[in-house]
Design an enzyme around this catalytic site. Structure first.
Site, PDB file in Angstrom:
ATOM      1  N   ARG A  67     -23.948  14.215  20.109  1.00 15.39           N
ATOM      2  CA  ARG A  67     -23.897  12.890  19.499  1.00 15.39           C
ATOM      3  C   ARG A  67     -22.641  12.106  19.912  1.00 15.39           C
ATOM      4  NH1 ARG A  67     -25.511  14.838  13.407  1.00 15.39           N
ATOM      5  NH2 ARG A  67     -27.725  14.350  13.552  1.00 15.39           N
ATOM      6  N   VAL A 106      -8.099   8.321   2.882  1.00 13.85           N
ATOM      7  CA  VAL A 106      -7.700   9.726   3.100  1.00 13.85           C
ATOM      8  C   VAL A 106      -6.421   9.766   3.936  1.00 13.85           C
ATOM      9  CG1 VAL A 106      -8.391  11.811   4.375  1.00 13.85           C
ATOM     10  CG2 VAL A 106     -10.046  10.626   2.942  1.00 13.85           C
ATOM     11  N   ILE A 143       1.686   3.372   6.958  1.00 12.69           N
ATOM     12  CA  ILE A 143       0.966   4.227   7.921  1.00 12.69           C
ATOM     13  C   ILE A 143       0.620   3.426   9.175  1.00 12.69           C
ATOM     14  CG2 ILE A 143      -0.010   5.701   6.116  1.00 12.69           C
ATOM     15  CD1 ILE A 143      -2.750   4.247   6.763  1.00 12.69           C
ATOM     16  N   ASP A 144       0.727   2.091   9.101  1.00 14.72           N
ATOM     17  CA  ASP A 144       0.321   1.265  10.249  1.00 14.72           C
ATOM     18  C   ASP A 144       1.361   1.246  11.368  1.00 14.72           C
ATOM     19  OD1 ASP A 144      -1.788   0.623   8.566  1.00 14.72           O
ATOM     20  OD2 ASP A 144      -0.933  -1.284   7.943  1.00 14.72           O
ATOM     21  N   GLY A 188       0.840  -1.204   0.000  1.00 16.20           N
ATOM     22  CA  GLY A 188       0.000   0.000   0.000  1.00 16.20           C
ATOM     23  C   GLY A 188       0.866   1.241   0.000  1.00 16.20           C
TER      24      GLY A 188
HETATM   25  O1  F6P Z   1      -1.130  -1.234   5.258  1.00 19.63           O
HETATM   26  C1  F6P Z   1      -1.654   0.015   4.997  1.00 19.63           C
HETATM   27  C2  F6P Z   1      -3.157  -0.049   4.905  1.00 19.63           C
HETATM   28  O2  F6P Z   1      -3.631   1.243   4.617  1.00 19.63           O
HETATM   29  C3  F6P Z   1      -3.875  -0.643   6.122  1.00 19.63           C
HETATM   30  O3  F6P Z   1      -3.997   0.294   7.161  1.00 19.63           O
HETATM   31  C4  F6P Z   1      -5.171  -1.057   5.509  1.00 19.63           C
HETATM   32  O4  F6P Z   1      -5.760  -2.090   6.256  1.00 19.63           O
HETATM   33  C5  F6P Z   1      -4.774  -1.523   4.141  1.00 19.63           C
HETATM   34  O5  F6P Z   1      -3.540  -0.900   3.838  1.00 19.63           O
HETATM   35  C6  F6P Z   1      -5.753  -1.181   3.042  1.00 19.63           C
HETATM   36  O6  F6P Z   1      -5.307  -1.782   1.873  1.00 19.63           O
HETATM   37  P1  F6P Z   1      -5.814  -1.397   0.407  1.00 19.63           P
HETATM   38  O7  F6P Z   1      -5.265  -0.050   0.053  1.00 19.63           O
HETATM   39  O8  F6P Z   1      -5.267  -2.473  -0.449  1.00 19.63           O
HETATM   40  O9  F6P Z   1      -7.300  -1.360   0.471  1.00 19.63           O
END
Ligand code: F6P
Length: 395
Positions: free
Chosen positions: A193, A320, A157-158, A34
């Site tokens: 809310r 985003v 980003i994780d 990603g």
């Molecule tokens: O590993 C980065 C990440 O954005 C995760 O946080 C998320 O679960 C995943 O990639 C989403 O993957 P994709 O962009 O393939 O939908």
């Protein structure tokens, strides 16, 4: 030509030699998995340092390991690397291709390593730099096994890559998510809310915890701390009784209820013990179970509304969080790791991930990185701070 290595930098097994011989080399760069803010800053840093400090030639492969296998590349001169520091995404493109399981247009799946190694050989590339996370480290090891010399840089980003203090992309994502939480505050307040905001992070909670804490969320739910919805609802009711008629819940996409966590805990050792076809079946069942858990925030928002009598709304920030220009902290990290990577290549080091460790920039063997996930320790200082502030973690 001899050059002194940069001070404060350590290498493998007791350290780099203080002096190393510089030889002109050719390197390839690709981005995999990603995308993440800071990728272009890292491409620029590796490329410019390789060209300027070490006299190397640089090419970039397009769309990750798939582009490598298909020999799609561009020559990268110093000028091509100018003006990309602040750009989001990756100028090289990316894909989630697995080197040993490449899907072909006719639907067949092949092991792409032989072809990838052939392309590397054809270009006479001495080292391949792969920018990615844990999956990329696994692919890097697979390519090393067929003779390709690979180095990786930790991006995601994780923030879940072991061996490094932090990954580039994380700081930017925390900034974006924090701003979203800030904005949700005023509308939550106006309408009395519950605002549930789902944040990325795959199976770990770094992003939800970091942004939740920085954004002043009232509830933070992360996979590492299984939650009970009644406990969360009670904390919101307690806030209401104390005069705060709104609440913000920052929820990681992988957050899991205590009930589901218990079911999962039974499945994992069973899979570990199993062999052959049974193991494959249990592995598939676990993947399906985890998929079903994703998206639970919609259900959570509804339950919280039912249990508290407050209206709730759900915001899923999604991609985003991966978009746009990197923060200065991510630019600095990507630049530091990228320039060090060029130095390690010049020193003949490969089979490693270049990592940030305190003030040091070190090379960590890939087999210490691949196949592992850096989860949030439940006694991490951010978790302790959240507890001291009375933020509900749902446990
Ligand atoms: O590993 C980065 C990440 O954005 C995760 O946080 C998320 O679960 C995943 O990639 C989403 O993957 P994709 O962009 O393939 O939908």
């Amino acid at each position: 030509m001899l050059r002194k290595t940069q001070p404060g930098r350590r290498g493998l097994g007791g350290g780099l030699r203080l002096y190393h011989r510089l030889v002109a080399k050719k390197i390839g760069i690709l981005t995999a998995g990603g995308d993440s803010p800071g990728l272009n800053a890292a491409i620029r840093a590796v490329g410019k340092a390789a060209i300027r400090a070490h006299g190397m030639t640089v090419i970039g492969f397009k769309d990750g390991f798939r582009g490598l296998m298909e020999n799609r590349y561009i020559q990268l001169e110093s000028d091509d690397l100018s003006g990309i520091l602040t750009r989001g995404g990756t100028v090289l493109g990316t894909s989630r291709t697995n080197c040993t399981k490449v899907e072909m247009p006719d639907g067949t799946v092949i092991d792409g390593r032989t072809e990838m190694a052939r392309v590397i050989e054809e270009h006479q590339i001495d080292a391949l730099v792969c920018l990615g996370g844990d999956g990329t480290a696994k692919n890097a090891i697979k390519l090393e096994s067929v003779g390709v010399q690979v180095l990786t840089l930790p991006k995601t980003i994780d923030n879940d890559v072991v061996g490094t203090d932090v990954t580039f992309g994380f700081d930017t994502a925390v900034n974006i998510a924090t701003e979203a939480i800030d904005r949700l505050h005023s509308t939550a307040h106006s309408h009395h809310r519950i605002m549930v905001v789902e944040l990325m992070g795959h199976t770990v909670g770094w992003l939800a915890l970091g942004a939740g804490l920085a954004g002043g969320a009232d509830v933070i739910l992360i996979p590492e701390i299984p939650h009970d919805v009644d406990t969360v609802a009670k904390s919101i009711v307690a806030r209401k009784e104390a005069g705060s008629t709104f609440s913000i819940a920052a929820v990681a996409e992988g957050a899991i209820s205590a009930e589901n966590a218990a079911k999962r805990a039974e499945m994992v050792p069973e899979k570990a013990k199993a062999t052959g076809e049974r193991k494959a079946t249990l592995k598939r069942a676990l993947v399906e179970f985890d998929k079903a858990n994703v998206g639970g925030t919609s259900d959570l928002a509804k339950k919280l509304s039912d249990l508290t009598g407050l209206e709730s709304r759900l915001t899923i920030l999604g991609h985003v969080q991966r978009g746009g220009t990197p923060t200065p902290a991510d630019r600095l990290l990507a630049t530091r790791l990228g320039t060090a990577c060029a130095d390690f290549i010049a020193a003949g080091i490969h089979g490693v991930m270049i990592a940030a460790r305190g003030q040091d920039t070190i090379a960590v063997p890939l087999d210490e990185v691949a196949g592992q996930t850096r989860a949030v320790p439940v006694d991490h200082s951010w978790v302790l701070s959240a507890r001291r502030l009375g933020i509900s973690l749902g446990d």
